[in-house]
Write a protein that holds these residues in place. Structure first.
Motif, mmCIF file in Angstrom:
data_model
loop_
_atom_site.group_PDB
_atom_site.id
_atom_site.type_symbol
_atom_site.label_atom_id
_atom_site.label_comp_id
_atom_site.label_asym_id
_atom_site.label_seq_id
_atom_site.Cartn_x
_atom_site.Cartn_y
_atom_site.Cartn_z
ATOM 1 N N ILE A 1 0.843 -1.207 0.000
ATOM 2 C CA ILE A 1 0.000 0.000 0.000
ATOM 3 C C ILE A 1 0.872 1.249 0.000
ATOM 4 N N GLN A 2 1.910 1.260 0.847
ATOM 5 C CA GLN A 2 2.774 2.446 0.943
ATOM 6 C C GLN A 2 3.524 2.687 -0.357
ATOM 7 N N LEU A 3 4.020 1.618 -0.967
ATOM 8 C CA LEU A 3 4.741 1.755 -2.236
ATOM 9 C C LEU A 3 3.834 2.286 -3.341
ATOM 10 N N LEU A 4 2.601 1.819 -3.367
ATOM 11 C CA LEU A 4 1.660 2.279 -4.395
ATOM 12 C C LEU A 4 1.307 3.751 -4.196
ATOM 13 N N ILE A 5 1.066 4.143 -2.936
ATOM 14 C CA ILE A 5 0.729 5.549 -2.668
ATOM 15 C C ILE A 5 1.915 6.455 -3.011
ATOM 16 N N ASP A 6 3.126 6.014 -2.627
ATOM 17 C CA ASP A 6 4.328 6.833 -2.860
ATOM 18 C C ASP A 6 4.743 6.880 -4.328
ATOM 19 N N SER A 7 4.194 5.991 -5.133
ATOM 20 C CA SER A 7 4.602 5.937 -6.547
ATOM 21 C C SER A 7 4.157 7.171 -7.326
ATOM 22 N N ASN A 8 3.122 7.849 -6.830
ATOM 23 C CA ASN A 8 2.580 9.051 -7.487
ATOM 24 C C ASN A 8 2.161 8.802 -8.936
ATOM 25 N N GLN A 9 1.913 7.561 -9.266
ATOM 26 C CA GLN A 9 1.461 7.238 -10.618
ATOM 27 C C GLN A 9 -0.039 7.450 -10.746
ATOM 28 N N VAL A 10 -0.470 7.817 -11.926
ATOM 29 C CA VAL A 10 -1.898 7.925 -12.233
ATOM 30 C C VAL A 10 -2.200 6.882 -13.301
ATOM 31 N N LEU A 11 -3.050 5.952 -12.959
ATOM 32 C CA LEU A 11 -3.285 4.793 -13.805
ATOM 33 C C LEU A 11 -4.377 5.037 -14.834
ATOM 34 N N ASN A 12 -4.224 4.380 -15.977
ATOM 35 C CA ASN A 12 -5.261 4.353 -17.000
ATOM 36 C C ASN A 12 -5.912 2.969 -16.959
ATOM 37 N N PRO A 13 -7.210 2.892 -16.655
ATOM 38 C CA PRO A 13 -7.867 1.574 -16.567
ATOM 39 C C PRO A 13 -7.657 0.717 -17.807
ATOM 40 N N GLN A 14 -7.579 1.351 -18.979
ATOM 41 C CA GLN A 14 -7.471 0.593 -20.224
ATOM 42 C C GLN A 14 -6.112 -0.097 -20.384
ATOM 43 N N ASP A 15 -5.155 0.253 -19.530
ATOM 44 C CA ASP A 15 -3.834 -0.366 -19.620
ATOM 45 C C ASP A 15 -3.797 -1.759 -18.991
ATOM 46 N N PHE A 16 -4.899 -2.154 -18.360
ATOM 47 C CA PHE A 16 -4.914 -3.444 -17.662
ATOM 48 C C PHE A 16 -5.750 -4.459 -18.423
ATOM 49 N N GLU A 17 -5.191 -5.641 -18.581
ATOM 50 C CA GLU A 17 -5.891 -6.709 -19.295
ATOM 51 C C GLU A 17 -6.999 -7.318 -18.444
ATOM 52 N N ASP A 18 -6.737 -7.382 -17.140
ATOM 53 C CA ASP A 18 -7.729 -7.992 -16.262
ATOM 54 C C ASP A 18 -8.984 -7.117 -16.208
ATOM 55 N N GLU A 19 -10.136 -7.710 -16.548
ATOM 56 C CA GLU A 19 -11.386 -6.946 -16.643
ATOM 57 C C GLU A 19 -11.779 -6.330 -15.302
ATOM 58 N N MET A 20 -11.590 -7.077 -14.197
ATOM 59 C CA MET A 20 -11.992 -6.560 -12.894
ATOM 60 C C MET A 20 -11.118 -5.382 -12.470
ATOM 61 N N THR A 21 -9.822 -5.440 -12.774
ATOM 62 C CA THR A 21 -8.940 -4.300 -12.468
ATOM 63 C C THR A 21 -9.399 -3.065 -13.223
ATOM 64 N N CYS A 22 -9.649 -3.248 -14.519
ATOM 65 C CA CYS A 22 -10.116 -2.143 -15.356
ATOM 66 C C CYS A 22 -11.419 -1.562 -14.825
ATOM 67 N N GLU A 23 -12.381 -2.429 -14.517
ATOM 68 C CA GLU A 23 -13.702 -1.990 -14.040
ATOM 69 C C GLU A 23 -13.609 -1.282 -12.692
ATOM 70 N N THR A 24 -12.770 -1.807 -11.811
ATOM 71 C CA THR A 24 -12.633 -1.213 -10.475
ATOM 72 C C THR A 24 -12.065 0.198 -10.572
ATOM 73 N N LEU A 25 -11.049 0.370 -11.391
ATOM 74 C CA LEU A 25 -10.451 1.700 -11.564
ATOM 75 C C LEU A 25 -11.428 2.666 -12.236
ATOM 76 N N LYS A 26 -12.169 2.169 -13.211
ATOM 77 C CA LYS A 26 -13.172 3.026 -13.864
ATOM 78 C C LYS A 26 -14.222 3.492 -12.851
ATOM 79 N N SER A 27 -14.627 2.601 -11.952
ATOM 80 C CA SER A 27 -15.610 2.967 -10.930
ATOM 81 C C SER A 27 -15.090 4.080 -10.035
ATOM 82 N N ILE A 28 -13.805 4.007 -9.716
ATOM 83 C CA ILE A 28 -13.217 5.034 -8.846
ATOM 84 C C ILE A 28 -13.124 6.373 -9.583
ATOM 85 N N TYR A 29 -12.784 6.337 -10.861
ATOM 86 C CA TYR A 29 -12.796 7.576 -11.655
ATOM 87 C C TYR A 29 -14.209 8.162 -11.727
ATOM 88 N N ASN A 30 -15.209 7.285 -11.743
ATOM 89 C CA ASN A 30 -16.600 7.747 -11.847
ATOM 90 C C ASN A 30 -17.049 8.579 -10.648
#
Length: 848
Positions: free
Chosen positions: A390-419
């Protein structure tokens, strides 16, 4: 005496009317339903008399065919059984409509638990100031969940609405016509509803029931308790909404559906405002005022139909304030109450109508986090601790694009958070401000959501969302105190809570808790967990709000809801009452304006009187706690033994309707979690689990283990202690009375034939023995001669409903027996089972 008067009134306006309209119903010309009304009483009598002498459903139905029909072939018999089911479904609707129409006459504005009753009591005991103080920082929130146990298509719902109105007005001609329409209208969805269909079904109630009922109730609260120095907050009654946002409850929900539902909620409330404003403008036709309101009307219209023409709640209120100023200065404030009522609605419902929540399972989140970790950190997730990830992910300061993930649930979960941000911009922050995590039992379950928000580009001050852990299993409830203590002292989460005004919402699952721990243990575990969570929250300066995941029946946290909340002592935080409403409870308890208003009042006053009337003993002393704990542990042991029985899951699979819930077109979601073919207890959803016991008329989750616990202490010579507990503890008394309600809807003679079954006979006898013991012990404890002795109207209602559906139960069991034996047309018998589910569910009203 008052009870006698109510019983007589019930007889006149419910029982008698049902007899009259049912006889009318029997004689109406329906397609393919000729003479069913004549045959149905015979099947009822055969069932009633047959079960009394121990006959099986198969014997009863076959004797019915032999004695009362000339049918010979299986196809002819099946056709008749389907017709009978159709007829009974409509009888249930008729009785529902008559009972709902009688609601106003059976309840008054001064009944116990009403706003007026609370006022009179507070006035007499000089507590009005305390009531107003409590109202200043208190509210109730009803959260509507998906509708998987309410199968009526929208066309039938509208007939029910019209039929109830016709019965209220005693319009025989209109009733006759509507009954004909009911007879010819299909009751079954041709296809499974989509999550959007389910959302629209409940939005119908928002538009046509709750907009009025909540608006009128708020006006009444203002009139009764308002003063020149005090106006109750418009937030005192709020609505929540899960269809379209609850991905855990329904895996078919997508981020796109969530956006569509949010938009439907926004448009629906604006349509209500537009219609209401027409009424306001009819009265406020004065120079200056009419110009302002005309412009507002045009703005609302544009906002409904043009995406770019958005209007906020603040903008609507600003226009109404402008109109009020002119009204006061130039027109003697004429009809100002009409304007004020409309403005109050805007403050209550905003542009969101109901808060749309997101919910997902913690195990899904963990898989998403692990997938993200591999991509963002480029490392092995298994080699890191949860805190490190969790700490490494928060400190990464990356902004993810849901479409970059092949896994459908990862993509959907990130899209929901953007929503979330999009919905807050469109519907206001109240439109979506909670993310609920099912099966929470670790700190990481909450922090994973926070990390995903950061990875979707949210700055700290943009995370305008409450992260809500849902503790629902015995293990989760056990760990809840430790989890929240750690979170309250977690530097990142502590900072987030400060931005949320140090308010933490914690959800507790009654449904899964009861499935996991049994009725008594689950309720006691939730009670004590709330106490511990209250204490730890207060110690950390956090205002905790408990959100209860409850279903309709006592086995899922339902039953006497007002009594339950009124019985909680000072050791449990009472900042707000929040609970889920689902299934047929939506239509049976909150299904029309009068009922909804009455039941909203009951919840509101329960929370207020709990704080204000200190003279009423609510807190449990050490001896009472120890006694309840002993009872809960004994009950849990008995229930755990039942769960561990090798026949537990097979019995439900083979002898009940469990496997048919998922095959009906009632709701869109599957009846179990997990994708495997093998049915595991932990994967069972609470609704089909509890509902299947109800269809068997065994209601095991509502009583099992309670009788054994009472008997164990009686055998130890301690029954007087339990009697004192029953008299002295509102909480324990409510548990007993709710369990009695479950048992009153139990009818073991229906399944007497199972006691000699080679495979399941022993298991059935365990269930029956515990039921008999529980009934005997509770009658002795309460001093009653019959179950629900002090609730004659509810008892009568249940008796009539059980009488209506007894033939339906016989048909369902007959079909199950045929399937078990492998006789005849299996597909047709399976359809019989599924069709009979519907009438049983709706007749019981709170069976799942």
């Amino acid at each position: 005496m008052l009870n006698d008067q109510k019983i007589e009134k019930f007889r006149q306006i419910v029982e008698n009317k049902f007899q009259i309209y049912n006889s009318l119903f029997m004689s109406l010309p329906y397609d393919k339903m000729t003479n069913i009304g004549m045959l149905l009483p015979f099947l009822y009598e055969e069932s009633k008399d047959g079960y009394n002498v121990g006959k099986s459903p198969e014997e009863i139905v076959e004797e019915f065919f032999q004695k009362h029909t000339g049918l010979q072939t299986e196809d002819q018999k099946l056709e008749l059984l389907f017709k009978i089911i159709q007829y009974i479904e409509r009888q249930v609707v008729l009785f529902d409509s008559i009972e709902d129409a009688a609601f106003q006459q059976l309840h008054s504005e001064t009944d116990s638990g009403t706003v007026m009753n609370l006022y009179d009591r507070a006035n007499q005991e000089h507590h009005l100031t305390a009531i107003r103080k409590k109202m200043d920082d208190f509210g109730i929130k009803i959260v509507f969940t998906a509708h998987p146990t309410q199968f009526y298509p929208n066309a039938v719902q509208r007939i029910i609405h019209d039929l109830r109105d016709a019965i209220i007005n005693d319009s025989v001609t209109q009733i006759d016509t509507l009954l004909q329409q009911l007879g010819k209208t299909p009751f079954v969805n041709k296809e499974k509803p989509t999550p959007l269909d389910e959302a629209m079904s409940i939005i119908y109630y928002l538009r046509y029931v709750y907009y009025q009922s909540i608006g009128e109730l708020y006006r009444k609260i203002k009139q009764v308790y308002g003063t020149s120095n005090f106006t109750p907050s418009p937030d005192i009654i709020q609505l929540g909404f899960w269809p379209g946002g609850d991905r855990d409850g329904n895996p078919f929900v997508t981020a796109d559906i969530t956006m569509k539902v949010a938009e439907e909620l926004r448009i629906s409330i604006l349509k209500d405002y537009y219609g209401h404003l027409k009424i306001v403008r009819r009265r406020l036709s004065f120079r200056g005022v009419s110009d302002v309101l005309d412009k507002l009307s045009k703005n609302l219209y544009a906002s409904i139909f043009q995406k770019e023409a958005r209007i906020s709640a603040d903008e609507i209120v600003k226009k109404l304030d402008e109109a009020e100023k002119i009204l006061k200065e130039e027109h003697n404030a004429l009809f100002i109450d009409v304007l004020d009522d409309f403005r109050d609605r805007v403050k209550i419902f905003g542009t969101h109508f109901a808060t749309l929540d997101i919910r997902q399972d913690s195990r899904v989140h963990q898989n998403v986090i692990d997938d993200i970790f591999k991509k963002v950190i480029d490392g092995n997730a298994d080699s890191r601790t949860d805190d490190e990830k969790i700490q490494l992910l928060i400190d990464s300061n990356q902004v993810l694009n849901p479409q970059d993930f092949e896994d459908e649930m990862t993509c959907e979960t990130l899209k929901s958070i953007y929503n979330i941000k999009k919905i807050q911009e469109s519907n206001g922050e109240r439109g979506m401000h909670r993310y609920i995590i099912s099966n929470s039992d670790e700190v990481k379950d909450v922090m994973n959501v926070y990390a995903m928000m950061k990875l979707c580009g949210y700055a700290d001050d943009e995370i305008n969302i409450d992260i809500v852990p849902l503790f629902e299993t015995m293990e989760g409830l056990d760990r809840s105190e430790e989890v929240m203590r750690t979170l309250y002292n977690h530097p990142i989460y502590k900072k987030h809570l400060q931005k949320r005004n140090n308010k933490q919402i914690i959800m507790l699952g009654f449904s899964d808790g009861t499935k996991d721990g049994g009725y008594l243990k689950a309720n006691w575990q939730i009670y004590t967990s709330k106490e511990k969570l209250t204490k730890i929250s207060e110690e950390n300066g956090v205002k905790v709000v408990f959100f209860d995941g409850r279903g309709g029946p006592p086995a899922r946290g339902g039953g006497k809801t007002h009594d339950f909340y009124a019985s909680q002592g000072k050791t449990i935080a009472n900042n707000q009452i929040e609970l889920t409403i689902q299934g047929q409870t939506i239509t049976s308890v909150f299904g029309n304006k009068d009922q909804a208003k009455f039941n909203f009042e009951q919840l509101l006053t329960a929370g207020i009187e709990n704080d204000v009337f200190k003279s009423v003993k609510k807190d449990l002393n050490d001896g009472e706690r120890k006694l309840i704990s002993e009872l809960a542990d004994i009950s849990y042991g008995k229930y755990s033994d039942l769960k561990a029985h090798p026949m537990f899951v097979p019995y439900l699979q083979e002898m009940s309707t469990l496997e048919y819930y998922g095959r009906t077109n009632i709701g869109s979601r599957p009846s179990k979690r997990g994708a495997g073919s093998e049915l595991k207890f932990e994967d069972l959803r609470a609704i089909p689990f509890v509902g299947s016991w109800a269809q068997l008329r065994q209601n095991v989750p509502g009583f099992f283990g309670f009788g054994s616990a009472l008997k164990a202490l009686k055998d130890a010579g301690r029954f007087d202690e339990i009697k004192e507990l029953y008299k002295g503890s509102d909480f324990f008394k409510t548990l007993v009375l709710n369990s009695m309600m479950s048992m009153n809807k139990t009818y073991f003679p229906l399944t007497y034939y199972m006691r000699n079954n080679e495979k399941f006979g022993e298991f059935w006898n365990i269930l029956f023995a515990e039921f008999s013991l529980s009934k005997e012990m509770m009658l002795e404890l309460t001093g009653y001669n019959i179950l629900m002795q002090e609730e004659p109207i509810n008892r009568k209602s249940i008796r009539i409903r059980e009488k209506i559906v007894l033939p339906l139960l016989s048909i369902q069991q007959y079909a199950l027996i045929k399937i078990q034996k492998g006789e005849g047309d299996r597909e047709a018998y399976e359809k019989l089972v599924m069709r009979s589910l519907f009438g049983n569910i709706n007749a019981s009203r709170n069976s799942a």
